[in-house]
Design a protein around this motif. Structure first.
Motif, PDB file in Angstrom:
ATOM      1  N   PHE A  43      11.939  -2.384  -3.286  1.00 35.09           N
ATOM      2  CA  PHE A  43      11.203  -1.534  -3.300  1.00 35.09           C
ATOM      3  C   PHE A  43      10.811  -1.285  -1.588  1.00 35.09           C
ATOM      4  O   PHE A  43      10.279  -0.876  -0.817  1.00 35.09           O
ATOM      5  CB  PHE A  43       9.940  -1.970  -4.098  1.00 35.09           C
ATOM      6  N   GLU A  44      11.202  -2.385  -0.657  1.00 29.78           N
ATOM      7  CA  GLU A  44      11.415  -2.536   0.568  1.00 29.78           C
ATOM      8  C   GLU A  44      12.171  -1.567   1.613  1.00 29.78           C
ATOM      9  O   GLU A  44      11.303  -1.313   2.295  1.00 29.78           O
ATOM     10  CB  GLU A  44      11.420  -3.982   1.079  1.00 29.78           C
ATOM     11  N   ASN A  45      13.466  -1.876   1.071  1.00 25.08           N
ATOM     12  CA  ASN A  45      13.715  -0.456   1.708  1.00 25.08           C
ATOM     13  C   ASN A  45      13.428   0.935   1.355  1.00 25.08           C
ATOM     14  O   ASN A  45      13.893   1.303   1.920  1.00 25.08           O
ATOM     15  CB  ASN A  45      15.686  -0.670   0.849  1.00 25.08           C
ATOM     16  N   SER A  46      12.997   0.685   0.030  1.00 24.60           N
ATOM     17  CA  SER A  46      12.176   1.944  -0.401  1.00 24.60           C
ATOM     18  C   SER A  46      11.594   2.803   0.583  1.00 24.60           C
ATOM     19  O   SER A  46      11.332   4.053   0.498  1.00 24.60           O
ATOM     20  CB  SER A  46      12.461   2.470  -1.944  1.00 24.60           C
ATOM     21  N   VAL A  47      10.570   1.757   0.155  1.00 22.15           N
ATOM     22  CA  VAL A  47       9.071   1.942   1.836  1.00 22.15           C
ATOM     23  C   VAL A  47       9.546   2.628   2.478  1.00 22.15           C
ATOM     24  O   VAL A  47       9.483   3.404   3.490  1.00 22.15           O
ATOM     25  CB  VAL A  47       8.108   0.882   1.187  1.00 22.15           C
ATOM     26  N   ASN A  48      10.253   1.872   3.507  1.00 24.67           N
ATOM     27  CA  ASN A  48      10.796   1.685   4.310  1.00 24.67           C
ATOM     28  C   ASN A  48      11.482   3.158   4.908  1.00 24.67           C
ATOM     29  O   ASN A  48      10.838   3.942   5.432  1.00 24.67           O
ATOM     30  CB  ASN A  48      11.696   1.006   4.886  1.00 24.67           C
ATOM     31  N   SER A  49      12.615   3.677   3.759  1.00 19.93           N
ATOM     32  CA  SER A  49      13.656   5.027   3.724  1.00 19.93           C
ATOM     33  C   SER A  49      11.909   5.840   4.065  1.00 19.93           C
ATOM     34  O   SER A  49      12.139   6.885   4.500  1.00 19.93           O
ATOM     35  CB  SER A  49      14.386   4.837   2.820  1.00 19.93           C
ATOM     36  N   GLN A  50      10.753   6.042   2.961  1.00 16.21           N
ATOM     37  CA  GLN A  50      10.155   6.854   3.275  1.00 16.21           C
ATOM     38  C   GLN A  50       9.398   6.975   3.972  1.00 16.21           C
ATOM     39  O   GLN A  50       9.441   8.102   4.511  1.00 16.21           O
ATOM     40  CB  GLN A  50       8.995   6.364   1.707  1.00 16.21           C
ATOM     41  N   ASN A  51       9.046   6.287   4.653  1.00 17.83           N
ATOM     42  CA  ASN A  51       8.438   5.985   5.900  1.00 17.83           C
ATOM     43  C   ASN A  51       9.226   6.791   6.940  1.00 17.83           C
ATOM     44  O   ASN A  51       8.484   7.695   7.757  1.00 17.83           O
ATOM     45  CB  ASN A  51       7.902   4.372   6.311  1.00 17.83           C
ATOM     46  N   GLN A  52      10.070   6.777   7.113  1.00 17.84           N
ATOM     47  CA  GLN A  52      11.191   7.045   8.180  1.00 17.84           C
ATOM     48  C   GLN A  52      11.670   8.798   7.700  1.00 17.84           C
ATOM     49  O   GLN A  52      11.268   9.401   8.708  1.00 17.84           O
ATOM     50  CB  GLN A  52      12.789   6.200   8.266  1.00 17.84           C
ATOM     51  N   GLN A  53      11.444   8.859   6.676  1.00 18.13           N
ATOM     52  CA  GLN A  53      11.394  10.246   6.506  1.00 18.13           C
ATOM     53  C   GLN A  53      10.528  11.055   6.664  1.00 18.13           C
ATOM     54  O   GLN A  53       9.980  12.263   6.884  1.00 18.13           O
ATOM     55  CB  GLN A  53      11.500  10.840   4.858  1.00 18.13           C
ATOM     56  N   ASN A  54       9.228  10.174   6.692  1.00 18.29           N
ATOM     57  CA  ASN A  54       7.810  10.818   7.055  1.00 18.29           C
ATOM     58  C   ASN A  54       7.751  10.462   8.510  1.00 18.29           C
ATOM     59  O   ASN A  54       7.252  12.014   9.379  1.00 18.29           O
ATOM     60  CB  ASN A  54       6.586  10.056   6.825  1.00 18.29           C
ATOM     61  N   ILE A  55       8.279   9.885   9.061  1.00 23.94           N
ATOM     62  CA  ILE A  55       8.241  10.789  10.571  1.00 23.94           C
ATOM     63  C   ILE A  55       9.148  11.258  10.787  1.00 23.94           C
ATOM     64  O   ILE A  55       8.706  12.422  11.637  1.00 23.94           O
ATOM     65  CB  ILE A  55       8.633   9.150  11.603  1.00 23.94           C
ATOM     66  N   LEU A  56      10.187  11.657  10.775  1.00 30.32           N
ATOM     67  CA  LEU A  56      11.523  12.828  11.106  1.00 30.32           C
ATOM     68  C   LEU A  56      10.215  13.639  10.571  1.00 30.32           C
ATOM     69  O   LEU A  56      10.201  15.200  10.706  1.00 30.32           O
ATOM     70  CB  LEU A  56      12.436  13.167   9.938  1.00 30.32           C
ATOM     71  N   GLY A  57       9.878  13.940   9.216  1.00 29.54           N
ATOM     72  CA  GLY A  57       8.984  14.874   9.020  1.00 29.54           C
ATOM     73  C   GLY A  57       7.769  15.943  10.385  1.00 29.54           C
ATOM     74  O   GLY A  57       7.730  17.009  10.421  1.00 29.54           O
ATOM     75  N   GLN A  58       7.051  14.792  10.481  1.00 23.42           N
ATOM     76  CA  GLN A  58       5.915  14.599  11.690  1.00 23.42           C
ATOM     77  C   GLN A  58       6.532  15.105  13.017  1.00 23.42           C
ATOM     78  O   GLN A  58       6.222  16.159  13.349  1.00 23.42           O
ATOM     79  CB  GLN A  58       5.408  13.500  11.760  1.00 23.42           C
ATOM     80  N   THR A  59       7.537  14.611  13.211  1.00 18.88           N
ATOM     81  CA  THR A  59       8.848  15.131  14.368  1.00 18.88           C
ATOM     82  C   THR A  59       8.429  16.359  13.987  1.00 18.88           C
ATOM     83  O   THR A  59       9.014  17.185  15.829  1.00 18.88           O
ATOM     84  CB  THR A  59       9.788  14.560  14.932  1.00 18.88           C
ATOM     85  N   ALA A  60       9.746  17.253  13.507  1.00 13.22           N
ATOM     86  CA  ALA A  60      10.322  18.223  13.351  1.00 13.22           C
ATOM     87  C   ALA A  60       8.652  19.326  12.838  1.00 13.22           C
ATOM     88  O   ALA A  60       8.700  20.274  14.066  1.00 13.22           O
ATOM     89  CB  ALA A  60      11.050  18.714  11.974  1.00 13.22           C
ATOM     90  N   THR A  61       7.562  19.071  12.480  1.00 11.50           N
ATOM     91  CA  THR A  61       6.704  19.741  12.535  1.00 11.50           C
ATOM     92  C   THR A  61       6.128  19.926  13.852  1.00 11.50           C
ATOM     93  O   THR A  61       5.292  21.429  14.136  1.00 11.50           O
ATOM     94  CB  THR A  61       5.278  19.428  11.468  1.00 11.50           C
ATOM     95  N   THR A  62       6.144  18.987  14.335  1.00  8.06           N
ATOM     96  CA  THR A  62       5.510  18.691  15.705  1.00  8.06           C
ATOM     97  C   THR A  62       6.624  19.941  16.789  1.00  8.06           C
ATOM     98  O   THR A  62       5.694  20.747  17.589  1.00  8.06           O
ATOM     99  CB  THR A  62       5.619  17.310  16.936  1.00  8.06           C
ATOM    100  N   GLN A  63       7.205  19.964  16.698  1.00  8.01           N
ATOM    101  CA  GLN A  63       8.812  20.700  17.426  1.00  8.01           C
ATOM    102  C   GLN A  63       8.366  21.683  16.930  1.00  8.01           C
ATOM    103  O   GLN A  63       7.995  22.841  17.644  1.00  8.01           O
ATOM    104  CB  GLN A  63      10.741  20.153  16.638  1.00  8.01           C
ATOM    105  N   GLY A  64       8.178  22.382  15.147  1.00  5.90           N
ATOM    106  CA  GLY A  64       8.165  23.887  14.924  1.00  5.90           C
ATOM    107  C   GLY A  64       6.799  24.333  15.995  1.00  5.90           C
ATOM    108  O   GLY A  64       6.504  25.529  16.383  1.00  5.90           O
ATOM    109  N   VAL A  65       5.537  23.534  16.213  1.00  7.07           N
ATOM    110  CA  VAL A  65       3.850  24.170  16.777  1.00  7.07           C
ATOM    111  C   VAL A  65       4.210  24.343  17.844  1.00  7.07           C
ATOM    112  O   VAL A  65       3.875  24.604  19.115  1.00  7.07           O
ATOM    113  CB  VAL A  65       3.460  23.232  16.262  1.00  7.07           C
ATOM    114  N   MET A  66       4.899  23.370  18.882  1.00  3.91           N
ATOM    115  CA  MET A  66       5.338  23.267  20.180  1.00  3.91           C
ATOM    116  C   MET A  66       6.012  24.901  20.273  1.00  3.91           C
ATOM    117  O   MET A  66       6.171  25.615  21.566  1.00  3.91           O
ATOM    118  CB  MET A  66       5.976  22.024  20.242  1.00  3.91           C
ATOM    119  N   GLN A  67       7.500  25.123  19.615  1.00  4.10           N
ATOM    120  CA  GLN A  67       8.073  26.125  19.502  1.00  4.10           C
ATOM    121  C   GLN A  67       7.137  27.762  19.528  1.00  4.10           C
ATOM    122  O   GLN A  67       7.198  28.518  20.344  1.00  4.10           O
ATOM    123  CB  GLN A  67       8.757  26.035  19.101  1.00  4.10           C
TER     124      GLN A  67
END
Length: 86
Positions: A43-67
């Protein structure tokens, strides 16, 4: 060979029986503890992986908005460069 008291042999026999009887319970307790620890790590690894996916999603959204916001700036820069060449 010296004679051993029957009380001593009874005590040793009962102790050995108790050890043999408790070994199954101890083994199962150890197994359950190991399974609980492994499940916790899963469960700890699952939560960590989900957190990393959320960070990647926010980064992609920020890059798209900047473009999107930089489109007018790029178009202006291209038109100014064409005017300067002419």
């Amino acid at each position: 060979m010296p004679q051993v008291s029957t009380q001593t042999t009874d005590a040793v026999t009962q102790t050995n029986v108790q050890i043999v009887a408790d070994s199954c319970a101890m083994a199962m307790g150890s197994l359950y503890q190991t399974m609980a620890h492994s499940t916790g790590l899963m469960f700890e690894n699952s939560v960590n992986s989900q957190n990393q996916q959320n960070i990647l999603g926010q980064t992609a959204t920020t890059q798209g908005v900047m473009q999107i916001y930089s489109m007018d700036t790029i178009a202006d820069a291209i038109s100014i460069a064409k005017m300067l060449q002419a």
